[in-house]
Design a protein around this motif. Structure first.
Motif, PDB file in Angstrom:
ATOM      1  N   ASP A 117       0.802  -1.168   0.055  1.00 40.49           N
ATOM      2  CA  ASP A 117       0.123   0.044   0.062  1.00 40.49           C
ATOM      3  C   ASP A 117       0.829   1.285   0.113  1.00 40.49           C
ATOM      4  O   ASP A 117       0.477   2.373  -0.825  1.00 40.49           O
ATOM      5  N   ALA A 118       1.945   1.220   0.744  1.00 40.20           N
ATOM      6  CA  ALA A 118       2.883   2.502   0.928  1.00 40.20           C
ATOM      7  C   ALA A 118       3.676   2.545  -0.322  1.00 40.20           C
ATOM      8  O   ALA A 118       3.728   3.948  -0.971  1.00 40.20           O
ATOM      9  N   PHE A 119       3.808   1.473  -1.125  1.00 43.69           N
ATOM     10  CA  PHE A 119       4.702   1.569  -2.435  1.00 43.69           C
ATOM     11  C   PHE A 119       3.688   2.397  -3.588  1.00 43.69           C
ATOM     12  O   PHE A 119       3.852   3.143  -4.125  1.00 43.69           O
ATOM     13  N   ILE A 120       2.230   1.663  -3.526  1.00 40.27           N
ATOM     14  CA  ILE A 120       1.556   2.210  -4.519  1.00 40.27           C
ATOM     15  C   ILE A 120       1.074   3.461  -4.316  1.00 40.27           C
ATOM     16  O   ILE A 120       0.909   4.400  -5.358  1.00 40.27           O
ATOM     17  N   ALA A 121       1.007   4.055  -2.968  1.00 33.90           N
ATOM     18  CA  ALA A 121       0.689   5.519  -2.532  1.00 33.90           C
ATOM     19  C   ALA A 121       1.701   6.291  -3.015  1.00 33.90           C
ATOM     20  O   ALA A 121       1.370   7.378  -3.791  1.00 33.90           O
ATOM     21  N   ARG A 122       3.199   5.983  -3.096  1.00 37.45           N
ATOM     22  CA  ARG A 122       4.216   6.653  -3.283  1.00 37.45           C
ATOM     23  C   ARG A 122       3.979   6.834  -5.080  1.00 37.45           C
ATOM     24  O   ARG A 122       4.618   7.942  -5.460  1.00 37.45           O
ATOM     25  N   HIS A 123       3.865   5.633  -5.519  1.00 40.64           N
ATOM     26  CA  HIS A 123       4.286   5.741  -6.780  1.00 40.64           C
ATOM     27  C   HIS A 123       2.982   6.582  -7.680  1.00 40.64           C
ATOM     28  O   HIS A 123       3.229   6.933  -8.597  1.00 40.64           O
ATOM     29  N   THR A 124       1.848   6.518  -7.091  1.00 43.35           N
ATOM     30  CA  THR A 124       0.533   7.247  -7.681  1.00 43.35           C
ATOM     31  C   THR A 124       0.728   8.555  -7.006  1.00 43.35           C
ATOM     32  O   THR A 124      -0.232   9.338  -7.511  1.00 43.35           O
TER      33      THR A 124
END
Length: 227
Positions: A117-124
């Motif tokens: 979730d943290a990765f996706i939040a950063r990438h988006t």
């Protein structure tokens, strides 16, 4: 051969990089693209290629000297139009992260010390710039994902990746427009049609374009995907 009077003919921003090539550094990708477009429109160059932050132009060495080509490039630099920032240069790219569409997501998350979730939040969470197309036709190098600057490519490239595969390596995002081999860490895939052989501009992504990634689910991916 007499020595050239560099002080009279050259500016440090313009330099020769081959018998029939001159180059200049640019502030960023969009500036490089704007200069390349300006040079092409002038009709004074055989070929113009924009890099991530540079532009190289090939001239007819039978018609003009390298010194004249450098002066021509300098003149173009003084007259290049301002970089445009139109909405048409922005695109949202939906991405289905993880699972069969992003088989390397968990490995990347482990390397970065964050959960999915943290990765996706950063990438988006950011807007990025397409630095250039290359490697394979239409492959988009997208800069600016600094959180992943230490993510390496895979030690063993895959023989085939599906079109729309979204990879991470060295602080960049790469999108495979066409199917083929690749060694980037694949974190997702977009259902967006990125190539149309019959279009005037066959590749949907272009250098200098602004990109924002949007997370979607498996069902949305299936609904939006067409071979």
């Amino acid at each position: 051969m007499p020595a050239r009077d560099d002080s009279a003919t050259l500016n440090p921003a313009v330099y020769s990089c081959g018998d029939d090539l001159v180059a200049t550094e640019c502030a960023d990708t969009r500036s490089a693209q704007a200069l390349a477009d300006h040079l092409r429109a002038s009709g004074n160059w055989l070929e113009c290629v924009a890099g991530i932050a540079s532009c190289v132009a090939r001239f007819d060495i039978a018609a003009i000297s390298p010194e004249q080509a450098e002066q021509r490039m300098l003149s173009a630099l003084r007259n290049v139009p301002p970089v445009r920032d139109a909405e048409a240069d922005r695109i949202e790219v939906p991405v289905c992260y993880g699972g069969e569409h992003g088989p390397d997501l968990d490995d990347v998350c482990e390397l970065l010390g964050m959960d999915r979730d943290a990765f996706i939040a950063r990438h988006t969470g950011n807007e990025y710039i397409v630095d250039m197309l290359g490697f394979t036709p239409g492959f988009a190098f997208i800069g600016g994902f600094e959180e992943a600057r230490d993510v390496p490519r895979r030690p063993q490239p895959r023989v085939r990746l599906e079109p729309g595969s979204v990879g991470i390596a060295g602080g960049r995002t790469g999108i495979y427009t066409l199917p083929g081999p690749g060694g980037w860490q694949i974190v997702g895939r977009t259902p967006l049609g990125l190539f149309d052989a019959g279009a005037e501009q066959p590749f949907r992504l272009r250098a200098g374009m602004r990109v924002r990634f949007v997370a979607i689910g498996v069902e949305e991916f299936a609904a939006g995907y067409a071979e």
